[in-house]
Design a protein around this motif. Structure first.
Motif, PDB file in Angstrom:
ATOM      1  N   PHE A 106      16.540   3.255  10.094  1.00 35.95           N
ATOM      2  CA  PHE A 106      15.796   2.018  10.322  1.00 35.95           C
ATOM      3  C   PHE A 106      14.321   2.287  10.582  1.00 35.95           C
ATOM      4  N   ILE A 107      14.019   3.328  11.353  1.00 34.24           N
ATOM      5  CA  ILE A 107      12.618   3.638  11.662  1.00 34.24           C
ATOM      6  C   ILE A 107      11.847   3.933  10.389  1.00 34.24           C
ATOM      7  N   HIS A 108      12.344   4.865   9.593  1.00 34.25           N
ATOM      8  CA  HIS A 108      11.598   5.289   8.417  1.00 34.25           C
ATOM      9  C   HIS A 108      11.641   4.245   7.307  1.00 34.25           C
ATOM     10  N   CYS A 109      12.758   3.540   7.181  1.00 29.28           N
ATOM     11  CA  CYS A 109      12.862   2.490   6.170  1.00 29.28           C
ATOM     12  C   CYS A 109      11.837   1.389   6.424  1.00 29.28           C
ATOM     13  N   PHE A 110      11.735   0.950   7.682  1.00 29.65           N
ATOM     14  CA  PHE A 110      10.840  -0.167   7.978  1.00 29.65           C
ATOM     15  C   PHE A 110       9.382   0.272   8.073  1.00 29.65           C
ATOM     16  N   LEU A 111       9.124   1.546   8.306  1.00 30.41           N
ATOM     17  CA  LEU A 111       7.752   2.052   8.160  1.00 30.41           C
ATOM     18  C   LEU A 111       7.307   1.967   6.703  1.00 30.41           C
ATOM     19  N   VAL A 112       8.190   2.376   5.796  1.00 27.50           N
ATOM     20  CA  VAL A 112       7.890   2.285   4.365  1.00 27.50           C
ATOM     21  C   VAL A 112       7.729   0.829   3.948  1.00 27.50           C
ATOM     22  N   MET A 113       8.594  -0.049   4.466  1.00 28.61           N
ATOM     23  CA  MET A 113       8.496  -1.469   4.140  1.00 28.61           C
ATOM     24  C   MET A 113       7.180  -2.063   4.635  1.00 28.61           C
ATOM     25  N   GLU A 114       6.771  -1.683   5.836  1.00 30.05           N
ATOM     26  CA  GLU A 114       5.522  -2.226   6.383  1.00 30.05           C
ATOM     27  C   GLU A 114       4.339  -1.825   5.517  1.00 30.05           C
ATOM     28  N   SER A 115       4.322  -0.588   5.063  1.00 23.33           N
ATOM     29  CA  SER A 115       3.258  -0.147   4.171  1.00 23.33           C
ATOM     30  C   SER A 115       3.269  -0.957   2.877  1.00 23.33           C
ATOM     31  N   PHE A 207       3.676  11.309   0.707  1.00 23.08           N
ATOM     32  CA  PHE A 207       2.616  11.226  -0.291  1.00 23.08           C
ATOM     33  C   PHE A 207       2.708   9.928  -1.088  1.00 23.08           C
ATOM     34  N   CYS A 208       3.927   9.600  -1.554  1.00 20.62           N
ATOM     35  CA  CYS A 208       4.103   8.405  -2.383  1.00 20.62           C
ATOM     36  C   CYS A 208       3.778   7.121  -1.629  1.00 20.62           C
ATOM     37  N   VAL A 209       4.162   7.078  -0.359  1.00 18.88           N
ATOM     38  CA  VAL A 209       3.982   5.839   0.410  1.00 18.88           C
ATOM     39  C   VAL A 209       2.632   5.814   1.105  1.00 18.88           C
ATOM     40  N   PHE A 210       2.382   6.822   1.947  1.00 19.20           N
ATOM     41  CA  PHE A 210       1.172   6.788   2.771  1.00 19.20           C
ATOM     42  C   PHE A 210      -0.035   7.423   2.075  1.00 19.20           C
ATOM     43  N   GLY A 211       0.174   7.831   0.821  1.00 15.67           N
ATOM     44  CA  GLY A 211      -0.940   8.265   0.002  1.00 15.67           C
ATOM     45  C   GLY A 211      -1.273   7.231  -1.052  1.00 15.67           C
ATOM     46  N   LEU A 252      -5.818  -0.918   9.459  1.00 17.10           N
ATOM     47  CA  LEU A 252      -6.343   0.176  10.283  1.00 17.10           C
ATOM     48  C   LEU A 252      -5.418   0.463  11.464  1.00 17.10           C
ATOM     49  N   ALA A 253      -4.868  -0.605  12.072  1.00 16.89           N
ATOM     50  CA  ALA A 253      -3.970  -0.441  13.220  1.00 16.89           C
ATOM     51  C   ALA A 253      -2.668   0.247  12.822  1.00 16.89           C
ATOM     52  N   PHE A 254      -2.306   0.160  11.547  1.00 17.56           N
ATOM     53  CA  PHE A 254      -1.068   0.792  11.075  1.00 17.56           C
ATOM     54  C   PHE A 254      -1.306   2.221  10.597  1.00 17.56           C
ATOM     55  N   TYR A 255      -2.270   2.404   9.708  1.00 12.52           N
ATOM     56  CA  TYR A 255      -2.431   3.697   9.051  1.00 12.52           C
ATOM     57  C   TYR A 255      -3.110   4.746   9.929  1.00 12.52           C
ATOM     58  N   ILE A 256      -4.060   4.349  10.774  1.00 10.45           N
ATOM     59  CA  ILE A 256      -4.771   5.335  11.592  1.00 10.45           C
ATOM     60  C   ILE A 256      -3.838   6.018  12.596  1.00 10.45           C
ATOM     61  N   PRO A 257      -3.067   5.273  13.428  1.00  6.98           N
ATOM     62  CA  PRO A 257      -2.125   5.965  14.331  1.00  6.98           C
ATOM     63  C   PRO A 257      -1.071   6.780  13.583  1.00  6.98           C
ATOM     64  N   CYS A 258      -0.621   6.261  12.432  1.00  8.04           N
ATOM     65  CA  CYS A 258       0.378   6.977  11.632  1.00  8.04           C
ATOM     66  C   CYS A 258      -0.193   8.292  11.122  1.00  8.04           C
ATOM     67  N   LEU A 259      -1.413   8.248  10.601  1.00  4.40           N
ATOM     68  CA  LEU A 259      -2.063   9.454  10.100  1.00  4.40           C
ATOM     69  C   LEU A 259      -2.346  10.430  11.236  1.00  4.40           C
TER      70      LEU A 259
END
Length: 315
Positions: A106-115, A207-211, A252-259
């Protein structure tokens, strides 16, 4: 160390989550800001869909995507925080093996969905600004629904191999996870096997999602900025750009803390373990907490509807 932690086993019945290693004595104090952020996230992300449903003028692509984002944030925060708080408050550290894998999914699935939702919202802004006359034709309700299903399927399918592979590994070292939730790499590192498959697949998904997702968002905003700068007056440019501010802040609130979490996890070898754990825990809470605040403050229609709601209750 207890016998269950040292005896060989290939399929543990439970894992032990340590919470924040090294700061066990401060768990109760740490739980206060975590609990506060979770309450704000739950209230805010319940409020957004409620307001969109009540206000007919908000029945449009941008707000439908915002509702998807709110539901995603609710699931993302609820899949982690209740268990974290049970560790902090009641020292309830055990988690069933299957429950651990389910939480991981659920954690990783919904992180990908949010992106994916942020990418869809960037598409909405692009069409609205660059092709305003065709916005209602291109992003019809049926198209919004298809995009939503596509985002859901992408997240579900990309993350499923995490679980299928992790379930196959033999776990014979320890069942202690030095983390506050079942993070993918924290779990598979306990396996008594070569985990290169998990490593490589995890990196490819990142790479595919957060890149690629931020790349497509950036391309959309390059086109948006070109359209904005072609407007004849400064007021028109500012007004048009103002419609993108909420989306940019949420991105910015999503990608900066994630990165930041990913970089500290992979390259911050000299940092204290509890620092890694705190950062990895907080980055799952910051976007769900901030997104409804950002859109509530920056979006006039949502803000006005919320004020009317409280005004009517007060009279």
């Amino acid at each position: 160390m207890s016998e269950s932690n040292t005896t060989d086993f290939t399929n543990p019945s439970t894992f032990i989550l340590l919470g924040i290693p090294g700061l066990e004595m401060a768990h109760v104090w740490i739980s206060i800001p975590f609990c506060t952020m979770y309450v704000i996230a739950v209230l805010g992300n319940f409020t957004i869909p409620f307001i969109v449903k009540m206000e007919k003028s908000l029945h449009g692509p941008m707000y439908y995507f915002l509702c998807m984002l709110a539901v995603t944030d609710l699931v993302l925060s609820t899949s982690t925080l209740p268990k974290m708080l049970s560790i902090f408050w009641f020292n309830s550290r055990e988690i069933d093996f299957s429950a651990c894998l389910t939480q991981m999914y659920f954690i990783h699935c919904f992180l990908v969905m949010e992106s994916g939702i942020f990418m869809a919202m960037a598409l909405d802004r692009y069409v609205a600004i660059c092709h305003p006359l065709r916005h209602s034709v291109i992003l019809k309700n049926s198209m919004v629904a298809k995009i939503g299903v596509g985002v859901l399927l992408r997240g579900s399918i990309l993350v499923l191999p995490y679980i299928l592979v992790a379930r196959q590994w033999p776990y014979c070292r320890t069942n202690i996870i030095p983390h506050s939730y079942c993070e993918h790499m924290a779990v598979v590192k306990l396996a008594c096997a070569e985990i290169h498959v998990s490593n490589y697949y995890s990196l490819s998904v990142v790479f595919c999602v957060f890149g690629l997702d931020p790349f497509f968002i950036a391309v959309s905003y390059i086109q948006i900025l070109r359209a904005i700068f072609s407007l004849p007056t400064k007021d028109a440019r500012l007004k048009t750009f103002g419609t993108c501010i909420s989306h940019l802040c949420a991105i910015l609130a999503f990608y900066i803390p994630c990165l930041f979490s990913a970089l500290t996890y992979r390259y911050g070898k000299n940092m204290a373990p509890h620092f890694h754990t705190i950062i990895a825990s907080i980055y799952l809470l910051i976007p769900p907490m901030l997104n409804p605040i950002i859109y509530g403050v920056r979006t006039k229609q949502i803000r006005d509807r919320l004020l009317r709601l409280f005004t009517h209750k007060g009279t």
